[in-house]
Write a protein that holds these residues in place. Structure first.
Motif, PDB file in Angstrom:
ATOM      1  N   LYS A  48       0.812  -1.215   0.000  1.00  0.00           N
ATOM      2  CA  LYS A  48       0.000   0.000   0.000  1.00  0.00           C
ATOM      3  C   LYS A  48       0.847   1.268   0.000  1.00  0.00           C
ATOM      4  N   ASP A  49       2.140   1.097  -0.173  1.00  0.00           N
ATOM      5  CA  ASP A  49       3.032   2.258  -0.141  1.00  0.00           C
ATOM      6  C   ASP A  49       4.312   1.934  -0.898  1.00  0.00           C
ATOM      7  N   PHE A  50       4.333   2.238  -2.183  1.00  0.00           N
ATOM      8  CA  PHE A  50       5.539   2.028  -2.975  1.00  0.00           C
ATOM      9  C   PHE A  50       5.751   3.215  -3.896  1.00  0.00           C
ATOM     10  N   GLN A  51       6.905   3.263  -4.518  1.00  0.00           N
ATOM     11  CA  GLN A  51       7.304   4.386  -5.354  1.00  0.00           C
ATOM     12  C   GLN A  51       7.234   4.022  -6.836  1.00  0.00           C
ATOM     13  N   PRO A  52       7.202   5.020  -7.722  1.00  0.00           N
ATOM     14  CA  PRO A  52       7.165   4.724  -9.163  1.00  0.00           C
ATOM     15  C   PRO A  52       8.309   3.823  -9.621  1.00  0.00           C
ATOM     16  N   LEU A  53       9.491   3.973  -9.025  1.00  0.00           N
ATOM     17  CA  LEU A  53      10.630   3.137  -9.413  1.00  0.00           C
ATOM     18  C   LEU A  53      10.380   1.662  -9.110  1.00  0.00           C
ATOM     19  N   THR A  54       9.494   1.393  -8.170  1.00  0.00           N
ATOM     20  CA  THR A  54       9.138   0.010  -7.852  1.00  0.00           C
ATOM     21  C   THR A  54       8.553  -0.665  -9.084  1.00  0.00           C
ATOM     22  N   ILE A  55       7.716   0.037  -9.814  1.00  0.00           N
ATOM     23  CA  ILE A  55       7.091  -0.514 -11.015  1.00  0.00           C
ATOM     24  C   ILE A  55       8.152  -0.753 -12.083  1.00  0.00           C
ATOM     25  N   ASP A  56       9.084   0.179 -12.229  1.00  0.00           N
ATOM     26  CA  ASP A  56      10.172  -0.003 -13.195  1.00  0.00           C
ATOM     27  C   ASP A  56      10.971  -1.260 -12.883  1.00  0.00           C
ATOM     28  N   SER A  57      11.258  -1.477 -11.597  1.00  0.00           N
ATOM     29  CA  SER A  57      11.996  -2.683 -11.195  1.00  0.00           C
ATOM     30  C   SER A  57      11.192  -3.941 -11.502  1.00  0.00           C
ATOM     31  N   TYR A  58       9.899  -3.895 -11.228  1.00  0.00           N
ATOM     32  CA  TYR A  58       9.042  -5.054 -11.499  1.00  0.00           C
ATOM     33  C   TYR A  58       9.052  -5.386 -13.001  1.00  0.00           C
ATOM     34  N   ILE A  59       8.947  -4.359 -13.809  1.00  0.00           N
ATOM     35  CA  ILE A  59       8.946  -4.566 -15.262  1.00  0.00           C
ATOM     36  C   ILE A  59      10.272  -5.169 -15.715  1.00  0.00           C
ATOM     37  N   SER A  60      11.369  -4.593 -15.271  1.00  0.00           N
ATOM     38  CA  SER A  60      12.673  -5.088 -15.735  1.00  0.00           C
ATOM     39  C   SER A  60      12.972  -6.488 -15.209  1.00  0.00           C
ATOM     40  N   GLU A  61      12.523  -6.824 -14.012  1.00  0.00           N
ATOM     41  CA  GLU A  61      12.807  -8.138 -13.442  1.00  0.00           C
ATOM     42  C   GLU A  61      11.842  -9.226 -13.906  1.00  0.00           C
ATOM     43  N   ASN A  62      10.598  -8.857 -14.213  1.00  0.00           N
ATOM     44  CA  ASN A  62       9.583  -9.877 -14.469  1.00  0.00           C
ATOM     45  C   ASN A  62       8.917  -9.816 -15.837  1.00  0.00           C
ATOM     46  N   LEU A  63       8.893  -8.657 -16.452  1.00  0.00           N
ATOM     47  CA  LEU A  63       8.103  -8.502 -17.666  1.00  0.00           C
ATOM     48  C   LEU A  63       8.920  -8.186 -18.911  1.00  0.00           C
ATOM     49  N   ALA A  64      10.140  -7.757 -18.755  1.00  0.00           N
ATOM     50  CA  ALA A  64      10.916  -7.245 -19.889  1.00  0.00           C
ATOM     51  C   ALA A  64      11.037  -8.236 -21.039  1.00  0.00           C
ATOM     52  N   LYS A  65      11.122  -9.518 -20.742  1.00  0.00           N
ATOM     53  CA  LYS A  65      11.308 -10.506 -21.803  1.00  0.00           C
ATOM     54  C   LYS A  65       9.989 -11.026 -22.376  1.00  0.00           C
ATOM     55  N   LEU A  66       8.879 -10.518 -21.874  1.00  0.00           N
ATOM     56  CA  LEU A  66       7.572 -10.970 -22.341  1.00  0.00           C
ATOM     57  C   LEU A  66       7.097 -10.129 -23.522  1.00  0.00           C
ATOM     58  N   ALA A  67       6.145 -10.661 -24.259  1.00  0.00           N
ATOM     59  CA  ALA A  67       5.555  -9.933 -25.388  1.00  0.00           C
ATOM     60  C   ALA A  67       4.851  -8.678 -24.873  1.00  0.00           C
ATOM     61  N   PRO A  68       4.810  -7.622 -25.681  1.00  0.00           N
ATOM     62  CA  PRO A  68       4.141  -6.384 -25.256  1.00  0.00           C
ATOM     63  C   PRO A  68       2.714  -6.599 -24.767  1.00  0.00           C
ATOM     64  N   HIS A  69       1.984  -7.483 -25.437  1.00  0.00           N
ATOM     65  CA  HIS A  69       0.599  -7.731 -25.014  1.00  0.00           C
ATOM     66  C   HIS A  69       0.567  -8.329 -23.609  1.00  0.00           C
ATOM     67  N   THR A  70       1.485  -9.236 -23.318  1.00  0.00           N
ATOM     68  CA  THR A  70       1.543  -9.864 -22.002  1.00  0.00           C
ATOM     69  C   THR A  70       1.949  -8.845 -20.952  1.00  0.00           C
ATOM     70  N   GLN A  71       2.886  -7.976 -21.286  1.00  0.00           N
ATOM     71  CA  GLN A  71       3.278  -6.903 -20.373  1.00  0.00           C
ATOM     72  C   GLN A  71       2.084  -6.006 -20.074  1.00  0.00           C
ATOM     73  N   GLN A  72       1.388  -5.637 -21.131  1.00  0.00           N
ATOM     74  CA  GLN A  72       0.232  -4.752 -20.992  1.00  0.00           C
ATOM     75  C   GLN A  72      -0.830  -5.380 -20.102  1.00  0.00           C
TER      76      GLN A  72
END
Length: 166
Positions: A48-72
């Motif tokens: 319930k309390d995180f920063q915008p950079l948290t989302i960037d980290s999540y994307i780079s660690e978990n979503l970066a290698k996925l297809a754009p549709h899956t990321q979306q």
């Protein structure tokens, strides 16, 4: 997950049902939200309390290698959950605004796996003298030239075609 996370997920699930979401859609949304919540928990970040950079980290660690549709899909599910939390006063900050949009590639005309020459040779190799061959030819055309997925091709029916305006 913590008791408060489970309660929030249950409330969110009820909200989705009340808004006529199908059970499959609800299941998919919850799956993506839980993946995000587990990742936050592993990183020892309060959900319930995180920063915008948290989302960037999540994307780079978990979503970066996925297809754009899956990321979306993954990000939009989490964003929807956090918008629900904000609108229902479970969080004070608009955390949902931290989730970026991912450009969905909808206008792909040919499969990236095959060159136009390979598609042409594949089509020429199909024996179209039988109904099965004609069917196979149509399937390869839809997949190879339009980039349609097999599930979309299988779901086609005669009503999907505009026979009068060919």
């Amino acid at each position: 997950l913590s008791e408060s996370q489970i309660k929030d997920l249950q409330d969110f699930s009820s909200y989705l049902r009340d808004n006529n979401c199908s059970e499959n859609a609800i299941s998919s949304v919850l799956y993506n939200v839980v993946k995000f919540l587990i990742w936050l928990e592993q990183k020892k970040i309060d959900y319930k309390d995180f920063q915008p950079l948290t989302i960037d980290s999540y994307i780079s660690e978990n979503l970066a290698k996925l297809a754009p549709h899956t990321q979306q899909t993954s990000l939009s599910c989490a964003k929807r959950f956090y918008k629900f939390l904000y609108l229902h006063k479970a969080v004070n900050e608009k955390l949902f605004t931290y989730f970026p949009g991912i450009k969905n590639l909808r206008n792909i005309h040919e499969q990236a796996l095959w060159t136009p020459d390979e598609i042409h040779r594949l089509l020429n190799a199909i024996d179209t003298s039988s109904p099965t061959g004609i069917r196979d030819y149509a399937i390869v055309m839809l997949a190879g030239h339009l980039g349609m997925r097999s599930s979309d091709i299988a779901a086609l029916s005669f009503s999907n075609f505009d026979w009068n305006n060919q």
